[in-house]
Design an enzyme around this catalytic site. Structure first.
Site, PDB file in Angstrom:
ATOM      1  N   LYS A  58      12.825  19.266   5.790  1.00 39.96           N
ATOM      2  CA  LYS A  58      12.934  18.880   4.377  1.00 39.96           C
ATOM      3  C   LYS A  58      11.578  19.044   3.697  1.00 39.96           C
ATOM      4  O   LYS A  58      10.561  19.223   4.368  1.00 39.96           O
ATOM      5  CB  LYS A  58      13.434  17.431   4.283  1.00 39.96           C
ATOM      6  CG  LYS A  58      12.504  16.417   4.934  1.00 39.96           C
ATOM      7  CD  LYS A  58      13.186  15.063   5.136  1.00 39.96           C
ATOM      8  CE  LYS A  58      12.249  14.083   5.801  1.00 39.96           C
ATOM      9  NZ  LYS A  58      12.939  12.846   6.208  1.00 39.96           N
ATOM     10  N   ARG A 110      18.858   1.615   3.429  1.00 35.85           N
ATOM     11  CA  ARG A 110      18.524   2.718   2.537  1.00 35.85           C
ATOM     12  C   ARG A 110      19.745   3.631   2.385  1.00 35.85           C
ATOM     13  O   ARG A 110      20.289   3.785   1.311  1.00 35.85           O
ATOM     14  CB  ARG A 110      17.340   3.462   3.164  1.00 35.85           C
ATOM     15  CG  ARG A 110      16.578   4.339   2.266  1.00 35.85           C
ATOM     16  CD  ARG A 110      15.349   4.883   2.953  1.00 35.85           C
ATOM     17  NE  ARG A 110      15.664   5.757   4.072  1.00 35.85           N
ATOM     18  CZ  ARG A 110      14.803   6.638   4.609  1.00 35.85           C
ATOM     19  NH1 ARG A 110      13.586   6.726   4.121  1.00 35.85           N
ATOM     20  NH2 ARG A 110      15.143   7.397   5.622  1.00 35.85           N
ATOM     21  N   TYR A 163     -16.315  12.069 -13.710  1.00 34.78           N
ATOM     22  CA  TYR A 163     -15.727  11.351 -14.849  1.00 34.78           C
ATOM     23  C   TYR A 163     -16.018   9.858 -14.770  1.00 34.78           C
ATOM     24  O   TYR A 163     -15.932   9.249 -13.699  1.00 34.78           O
ATOM     25  CB  TYR A 163     -14.205  11.538 -14.862  1.00 34.78           C
ATOM     26  CG  TYR A 163     -13.760  12.894 -15.372  1.00 34.78           C
ATOM     27  CD1 TYR A 163     -14.062  13.308 -16.672  1.00 34.78           C
ATOM     28  CD2 TYR A 163     -13.036  13.749 -14.555  1.00 34.78           C
ATOM     29  CE1 TYR A 163     -13.643  14.541 -17.137  1.00 34.78           C
ATOM     30  CE2 TYR A 163     -12.607  14.986 -15.013  1.00 34.78           C
ATOM     31  CZ  TYR A 163     -12.916  15.372 -16.308  1.00 34.78           C
ATOM     32  OH  TYR A 163     -12.501  16.598 -16.759  1.00 34.78           O
ATOM     33  N   MET A 208      -9.278  17.420 -11.693  1.00 35.82           N
ATOM     34  CA  MET A 208      -8.098  18.290 -11.595  1.00 35.82           C
ATOM     35  C   MET A 208      -8.328  19.492 -10.684  1.00 35.82           C
ATOM     36  O   MET A 208      -7.474  19.826  -9.863  1.00 35.82           O
ATOM     37  CB  MET A 208      -7.663  18.755 -12.989  1.00 35.82           C
ATOM     38  CG  MET A 208      -6.326  19.482 -12.967  1.00 35.82           C
ATOM     39  SD  MET A 208      -5.821  20.110 -14.568  1.00 35.82           S
ATOM     40  CE  MET A 208      -5.499  18.604 -15.473  1.00 35.82           C
TER      41      MET A 208
HETATM   42  C1  LIG Z   1      12.475  12.517   7.564  1.00 33.15           C
HETATM   43  C2  LIG Z   1      13.425  12.046   8.586  1.00 33.15           C
HETATM   44  C3  LIG Z   1      13.206  12.318   9.947  1.00 33.15           C
HETATM   45  C4  LIG Z   1      11.911  12.909  10.456  1.00 33.15           C
HETATM   46  O1  LIG Z   1      10.971  11.877  10.546  1.00 33.15           O
HETATM   47  P1  LIG Z   1       9.475  12.110  11.084  1.00 33.15           P
HETATM   48  O2  LIG Z   1       8.884  10.759  11.070  1.00 33.15           O
HETATM   49  O3  LIG Z   1       8.846  13.039  10.103  1.00 33.15           O
HETATM   50  O4  LIG Z   1       9.585  12.716  12.427  1.00 33.15           O
HETATM   51  C5  LIG Z   1      14.210  11.994  10.849  1.00 33.15           C
HETATM   52  N1  LIG Z   1      15.351  11.390  10.436  1.00 33.15           N
HETATM   53  C6  LIG Z   1      15.580  11.090   9.143  1.00 33.15           C
HETATM   54  C7  LIG Z   1      16.844  10.405   8.771  1.00 33.15           C
HETATM   55  C8  LIG Z   1      14.627  11.378   8.175  1.00 33.15           C
HETATM   56  O5  LIG Z   1      14.834  11.048   6.898  1.00 33.15           O
END
Ligand SMILES: *Cc1c(COP(=O)(O)O)cnc(C)c1O
Length: 366
Positions: free
Chosen positions: A37, A135, A254, A302
């Site tokens: 992802k 969640r 800044y 920036m």
């Molecule tokens: C992002 C995610 C992972 C991977 O987690 P890491 O800590 O990056 O290894 C695995 N399972 C779910 C449900 C996630 O959202």
């Protein structure tokens, strides 16, 4: 070093593949999937996914449909799960792409059962059960209740997500592992998956049939209390644009947030928050110049960062010379700490403005 960009981002696909192999070995018999992802945690899904495929990975997880489509282009034959499930009315798009949503609510399961099934039978999907995150996913009682429902069909995967896997001693781990084991018993024959990167290192009870590492693949330390078993994947080298000498009492950056405590030599680097380098690293970040850790002074702006290079070797200090922002001692975990965040955010914020180089890829390797 590039002349047309402020900094060079080097992504080592050989290290990425090696990390997958390390995790697959650690998973000891469980299938090792890859979480790709957020554009493969900032590393670029189009290059990262094929490298993982060549290493042997066959199952991939993304968060959204658009990411699943990018994954499909990169690894056409892979099994692709979409962690965030599917929004109402979008089952057709999932079916068309051959994607497997991770289902986590009764209404979603019902809609998938109705419209997501292929004409000839059930279409695979994962069932997400929430064992503590609050969640996404069904509650444990909801899932146990559903387990006997013939309308559910057989999910292709039963999964849950650990709350504090990187804190090995957290009692939540044992509680979630136990709850998940209880849950599994209600879904006989369904492959199960609980462990993220850190979860793989919690022991065999957390590994089940499939593990889902993300961060560790990209070089993050899955065992923060111990040395990092992973190879670094990401390196960021900037260029010194200018050097200047300031005297005691002069300020830099800044809002004059830094005042020279004495005569200091400063270097200005061609990276800033517009590159995804966090502004929160102001006053506490650092870069390596000639192997010496040089602290940031003033605020990250920036396009620029100011360093105190007084202690760096003179030979490393000239216009155009490199300064390492991620790499060597400054691994992604350390950079995250210094920015008041985590390495995950450093990786996923890596900007599009860098000169990206991929190394270590071997398309011939099978
Ligand atoms: C992002 C995610 C992972 C991977 O987690 P890491 O800590 O990056 O290894 C695995 N399972 C779910 C449900 C996630 O959202």
């Amino acid at each position: 070093m590039t002349e047309s960009h402020g900094a060079r981002l080097t992504i080592d696909l050989g290290a990425l593949a090696a990390n997958w192999r390390i995790l697959a070995a650690q998973a000891a018999g469980a299938e090792c999937a890859a979480v790709i992802k957020a554009d493969a945690y900032g590393c670029g899904i189009a290059r990262a996914a094929p490298a993982l495929w060549r290493a042997g990975c066959r199952t991939f997880f993304v968060a959204h449909l658009s990411e699943a489509e990018a994954a499909r282009r990169a690894v056409p034959e892979a099994v692709i799960y979409v962690l965030n499930g599917f929004p109402p009315g979008s089952a057709d798009a999932y079916r068309a792409g051959g994607f497997r949503p991770v289902l986590g609510a009764r209404a979603e399961i019902a809609e998938w059962a109705q419209t997501g099934r292929a004409p000839g039978g059930a279409l695979p999907a994962a069932l997400h059960v929430d064992t503590g995150m609050n969640r996404l996913g069904l509650s444990v009682p909801e899932a146990l209740d559903l387990a006997g429902d013939p309308g559910l069909g057989a999910p292709s995967l039963l999964m849950s997500h650990l709350v504090s896997a990187e804190v090995a001693g957290d009692p939540l781990n044992a509680r979630q592992v136990a709850d998940f084991a209880r849950l599994r018993a209600a879904f006989p024959g369904v492959p199960a998956s609980l462990a993220n990167s850190s979860g793989i290192f919690l022991g065999p009870e957390a590994r089940h049939q499939m593990v889902r590492p993300g961060y560790a693949l990209y070089g993050g330390n899955p065992t923060p209390e111990r040395p990092n078993p992973m190879r670094p994947v990401v390196r960021l080298d900037a260029r010194i644009l200018q050097l200047r000498d300031v005297s005691r009492g002069e300020t830099a950056g800044y809002n004059a947030r830094w005042t020279a405590p004495g005569p200091r030599r400063l270097a200005t680097l061609s990276v800033g928050y517009a590159d995804g380098y966090p502004r929160s690293a102001s006053g506490r970040g650092a870069a390596l110049v000639g192997g010496v850790l040089c602290p940031f002074v003033g605020t990250v702006s920036m396009d620029l960062i100011i360093l105190d290079v007084t202690d760096a070797p003179a030979a490393a200090l000239e216009r155009g010379a490199p300064a390492t922002l991620i790499g060597d001692r400054l691994d992604v975990d350390e950079v995250g700490r210094r920015a008041g965040t985590i390495g995950y955010e450093i990786l996923t914020s890596l900007g599009k403005r860098y000169d990206r180089h991929y190394i270590g890829d071997d398309p011939a390797a099978g």
